[in-house]
Design an enzyme around this catalytic site. Structure first.
Site, mmCIF file in Angstrom:
data_model
loop_
_atom_site.group_PDB
_atom_site.id
_atom_site.type_symbol
_atom_site.label_atom_id
_atom_site.label_comp_id
_atom_site.label_asym_id
_atom_site.label_seq_id
_atom_site.Cartn_x
_atom_site.Cartn_y
_atom_site.Cartn_z
ATOM 1 N N SER A 100 0.831 -1.212 0.000
ATOM 2 C CA SER A 100 0.000 0.000 0.000
ATOM 3 C C SER A 100 0.866 1.263 0.000
ATOM 4 C CB SER A 100 -0.936 0.005 1.212
ATOM 5 O OG SER A 100 -0.203 -0.183 2.398
ATOM 6 N N ARG A 103 2.659 1.510 -3.622
ATOM 7 C CA ARG A 103 1.758 1.978 -4.679
ATOM 8 C C ARG A 103 1.604 3.495 -4.679
ATOM 9 N NH1 ARG A 103 0.441 -3.048 -3.384
ATOM 10 N NH2 ARG A 103 -0.012 -4.506 -5.056
ATOM 11 N N LEU A 125 15.622 2.596 7.818
ATOM 12 C CA LEU A 125 14.911 2.608 6.541
ATOM 13 C C LEU A 125 15.293 3.874 5.782
ATOM 14 C CD1 LEU A 125 11.406 1.700 8.009
ATOM 15 C CD2 LEU A 125 13.063 0.126 6.998
ATOM 16 N N GLU A 126 15.560 3.748 4.498
ATOM 17 C CA GLU A 126 15.912 4.900 3.665
ATOM 18 C C GLU A 126 14.657 5.282 2.862
ATOM 19 O OE1 GLU A 126 17.952 1.958 2.327
ATOM 20 O OE2 GLU A 126 19.508 2.081 3.843
ATOM 21 N N TYR A 162 26.594 -0.931 12.497
ATOM 22 C CA TYR A 162 25.205 -0.610 12.808
ATOM 23 C C TYR A 162 24.601 -1.520 13.872
ATOM 24 C CZ TYR A 162 25.912 2.058 8.567
ATOM 25 O OH TYR A 162 26.410 2.931 7.635
#
Length: 172
Positions: A100, A103, A125-126, A162
């Protein structure tokens, strides 16, 4: 071999993914990941071109659980999962953008969508908005899916820069 619901649920029960609500979404073939309330934004840069990685000035923004972060068209930001991941030494994770979200032309990773065996921490997260729309990023919103694959043997655990991340980590 890709793990499915029952095996994933067993891993979650044994601490593979933990969040502050102690409710982790397990789907047929993935674990649902939610957006945390921490964001790292790179400061404007007018300098010379460079080869990454390079330590870049950045600003960490933590918002309240009831607030939102606006991701403008063409914008990018580092965020992280609400879930703290503890990947076993015989498992490997792949992260994909929730359908979702995808899109709407938002990507949660540029190409660093893996969780190595032995990794412990929140996953950076990038986020990139490739659309012409302004999006509200809300803490706790479903953002990605984590797929778990068995390795052929247990390996040396990840011990990189990391490890044990508690928020989105910028280039180091």
């Amino acid at each position: 071999m890709l793990l499915t619901k029952h095996a994933l649920q067993a891993l979650v029960t044994h601490g593979l993914a933990v969040n502050k609500n102690n409710v982790v979404q397990v789907d047929v073939s993935s674990i649902g990941l939610r957006l945390d309330n921490q964001f790292t934004v790179y400061d404007p840069y007018e300098g010379e071109p460079f080869i990454p990685p390079k330590a870049m000035p950045s600003t960490m923004k933590t918002i309240s659980q009831n607030d939102f972060f606006v991701l403008p068209p063409g914008g990018s930001v580092l965020a992280c999962t609400e879930e703290y991941i503890t990947m076993p030494n015989d498992k490997f994770g792949l992260i994909q953008t929730k359908g979702s979200i995808a899109r709407g032309f938002i990507s949660v990773h540029m190409s660093d969508g893996q969780v190595d065996p032995g990794y412990k921490g929140k996953v950076t997260l990038e986020l990139v908005n490739m659309s012409s729309f302004y999006y509200k990023l809300v803490p706790g919103m479903p953002i990605a899916s984590l797929f778990i694959i068995n390795t052929d043997q247990s390996v040396e655990p990840y011990d990189g820069r990391y490890q044990s991340s508690s928020g989105p980590t910028a280039m180091k």
